[in-house]
Design a protein around this motif. Structure first.
Motif, PDB file in Angstrom:
ATOM      1  N   ALA A   1     -10.095  11.554  -1.890  1.00 22.54           N
ATOM      2  CA  ALA A   1      -9.783  11.352  -3.307  1.00 22.54           C
ATOM      3  C   ALA A   1      -8.949  12.481  -3.887  1.00 22.54           C
ATOM      4  CB  ALA A   1     -11.079  11.209  -4.105  1.00 22.54           C
ATOM      5  N   ALA A   2      -8.915  13.622  -3.220  1.00 24.10           N
ATOM      6  CA  ALA A   2      -8.233  14.791  -3.785  1.00 24.10           C
ATOM      7  C   ALA A   2      -6.752  14.554  -4.082  1.00 24.10           C
ATOM      8  CB  ALA A   2      -8.418  15.993  -2.859  1.00 24.10           C
ATOM      9  N   PRO A   3      -5.956  13.961  -3.161  1.00 28.40           N
ATOM     10  CA  PRO A   3      -4.530  13.763  -3.475  1.00 28.40           C
ATOM     11  C   PRO A   3      -4.293  12.883  -4.693  1.00 28.40           C
ATOM     12  CG  PRO A   3      -4.924  13.511  -1.128  1.00 28.40           C
ATOM     13  CD  PRO A   3      -6.267  13.559  -1.784  1.00 28.40           C
ATOM     14  N   ALA A   4      -5.072  11.801  -4.835  1.00 32.87           N
ATOM     15  CA  ALA A   4      -4.894  10.916  -5.985  1.00 32.87           C
ATOM     16  C   ALA A   4      -5.242  11.633  -7.287  1.00 32.87           C
ATOM     17  CB  ALA A   4      -5.756   9.662  -5.822  1.00 32.87           C
ATOM     18  N   VAL A   5      -6.298  12.419  -7.254  1.00 35.42           N
ATOM     19  CA  VAL A   5      -6.680  13.186  -8.450  1.00 35.42           C
ATOM     20  C   VAL A   5      -5.607  14.203  -8.792  1.00 35.42           C
ATOM     21  CG1 VAL A   5      -8.381  14.796  -9.396  1.00 35.42           C
ATOM     22  CG2 VAL A   5      -9.142  12.830  -8.050  1.00 35.42           C
ATOM     23  N   TRP A   6      -5.056  14.856  -7.778  1.00 33.74           N
ATOM     24  CA  TRP A   6      -4.012  15.857  -8.008  1.00 33.74           C
ATOM     25  C   TRP A   6      -2.755  15.224  -8.603  1.00 33.74           C
ATOM     26  CZ3 TRP A   6      -3.034  20.615  -8.912  1.00 33.74           C
ATOM     27  CH2 TRP A   6      -1.774  21.162  -8.684  1.00 33.74           C
ATOM     28  N   ARG A   7      -2.358  14.059  -8.080  1.00 30.76           N
ATOM     29  CA  ARG A   7      -1.177  13.386  -8.624  1.00 30.76           C
ATOM     30  C   ARG A   7      -1.405  12.955 -10.062  1.00 30.76           C
ATOM     31  NH1 ARG A   7      -1.094  11.013  -3.407  1.00 30.76           N
ATOM     32  NH2 ARG A   7      -2.119   9.156  -4.238  1.00 30.76           N
TER      33      ARG A   7
ATOM     34  N   ARG B   1       0.815  -1.215   0.000  1.00 30.18           N
ATOM     35  CA  ARG B   1       0.000   0.000   0.000  1.00 30.18           C
ATOM     36  C   ARG B   1       0.849   1.265   0.000  1.00 30.18           C
ATOM     37  NH1 ARG B   1      -5.255  -0.838   0.610  1.00 30.18           N
ATOM     38  NH2 ARG B   1      -5.544   1.379   1.069  1.00 30.18           N
ATOM     39  N   ALA B   2       2.149   1.117  -0.106  1.00 28.16           N
ATOM     40  CA  ALA B   2       3.048   2.275  -0.148  1.00 28.16           C
ATOM     41  C   ALA B   2       3.949   2.159  -1.374  1.00 28.16           C
ATOM     42  CB  ALA B   2       3.883   2.358   1.125  1.00 28.16           C
ATOM     43  N   THR B   3       3.789   3.037  -2.337  1.00 31.54           N
ATOM     44  CA  THR B   3       4.626   3.014  -3.526  1.00 31.54           C
ATOM     45  C   THR B   3       6.059   3.368  -3.147  1.00 31.54           C
ATOM     46  OG1 THR B   3       4.191   5.338  -4.043  1.00 31.54           O
ATOM     47  CG2 THR B   3       2.658   3.697  -4.938  1.00 31.54           C
ATOM     48  N   PRO B   4       7.040   2.906  -3.918  1.00 28.97           N
ATOM     49  CA  PRO B   4       8.432   3.247  -3.600  1.00 28.97           C
ATOM     50  C   PRO B   4       8.672   4.756  -3.505  1.00 28.97           C
ATOM     51  CG  PRO B   4       8.344   1.499  -5.237  1.00 28.97           C
ATOM     52  CD  PRO B   4       6.942   1.972  -5.046  1.00 28.97           C
ATOM     53  N   GLU B   5       8.005   5.526  -4.364  1.00 29.57           N
ATOM     54  CA  GLU B   5       8.186   6.973  -4.332  1.00 29.57           C
ATOM     55  C   GLU B   5       7.668   7.572  -3.027  1.00 29.57           C
ATOM     56  OE1 GLU B   5       6.782  10.993  -6.802  1.00 29.57           O
ATOM     57  OE2 GLU B   5       6.296   8.989  -7.547  1.00 29.57           O
TER      58      GLU B   5
ATOM     59  N   ALA C   1      -4.185   8.925   2.851  1.00 23.36           N
ATOM     60  CA  ALA C   1      -3.254   7.883   2.401  1.00 23.36           C
ATOM     61  C   ALA C   1      -1.818   8.166   2.817  1.00 23.36           C
ATOM     62  CB  ALA C   1      -3.333   7.707   0.887  1.00 23.36           C
ATOM     63  N   GLY C   2      -1.627   8.982   3.846  1.00 27.45           N
ATOM     64  CA  GLY C   2      -0.275   9.290   4.294  1.00 27.45           C
ATOM     65  C   GLY C   2       0.183   8.455   5.465  1.00 27.45           C
ATOM     66  N   ARG C   3      -0.729   7.754   6.114  1.00 30.90           N
ATOM     67  CA  ARG C   3      -0.390   7.019   7.340  1.00 30.90           C
ATOM     68  C   ARG C   3       0.493   5.814   7.059  1.00 30.90           C
ATOM     69  NH1 ARG C   3      -3.079   2.780  10.583  1.00 30.90           N
ATOM     70  NH2 ARG C   3      -4.429   2.453   8.789  1.00 30.90           N
TER      71      ARG C   3
END
Length: 211
Positions: free
Chosen positions: A195-201, A102-106, A131-133
């Motif tokens: 959903a905002a962070p995923a949309v922004w990325r 659940r955590a991408t390498p980046e 999704a920062g935890r």
């Protein structure tokens, strides 16, 4: 025996029944959401705050805050403890593998960099950012942070998280006369925030990297 219990529940005042069922359910759902990060715990806390806002009991909002923050804290500690067992094990564990998945390498690299710079204080922001935890928790695990030190940083993080989503629920409850309307508004707002962070990325594209 069961019939007597059902009859007793029916004879309870509506507020007593809601409290007897609502707080344990809130605790279990938030704790489960901390262990299995697919349950929308923010929306659950906001919805409970809407109901408490329309409740006549003066301490209802306080009990929602206490229940949500303690459940999140205990759930985080349990997940971190399970992750520690995976780090110490030669073959890892399914809990550690789930955290890595659940955590991408980046995002993990960003969390590790911020952890080195800001130390434990980064835990507070990690729970407030959608999704920062998980990336920050995984960074703490890989850095070998002791459970006690993690708990010291996670406690204020859980308090701030519960207060934030409770304020969203209070806002939704104050805008609408009926509790169900406030619940719908609070859930919609929490889903939008998540959903905002995923949309922004996605709008920025894969070539950009967050600072």
């Amino acid at each position: 025996m069961i019939e007597r219990l059902v009859a007793a529940v029916r004879e309870l005042p509506p507020e007593s029944t809601q409290q007897a069922v609502g707080y344990p359910s809130l605790f279990l759902l938030v704790a489960l959401g901390a262990l299995v990060p697919v349950v929308p715990t923010g929306a659950i806390v906001s919805s409970a705050a809407v109901v408490a806002f329309h409740h006549s009991a003066p301490l209802a909002l306080f009990f929602v805050f206490l229940t949500a923050s303690s459940a999140a804290f205990l759930g985080d500690l349990a997940l971190y403890w399970l992750g520690q067992r995976g780090v110490r094990s030669r073959n890892g564990s399914r809990w550690l593998a789930a955290l890595r998945g659940r955590a991408t390498p980046e995002r993990l690299a960003q969390a590790q960099e911020r952890l080195d710079t800001h130390q434990v204080s980064v835990l507070v922001l990690s729970r407030l950012v959608p999704a920062g935890r998980i990336p920050v928790m995984l960074a703490c695990l890989l850095a070998g942070m002791p459970l006690r030190r993690f708990a010291r940083g996670d406690l204020p993080a859980c308090l701030a998280w519960a207060a934030t989503y409770q304020l969203i629920g209070i806002l939704g409850g104050s805008l609408f006369p009926e509790p169900w309307q406030g619940v719908v508004a609070a859930v919609a707002l929490t889903v939008l925030i998540s959903a905002a962070p995923a949309v922004w990325r996605r709008l920025r594209g894969p070539g950009h990297r967050a600072s």
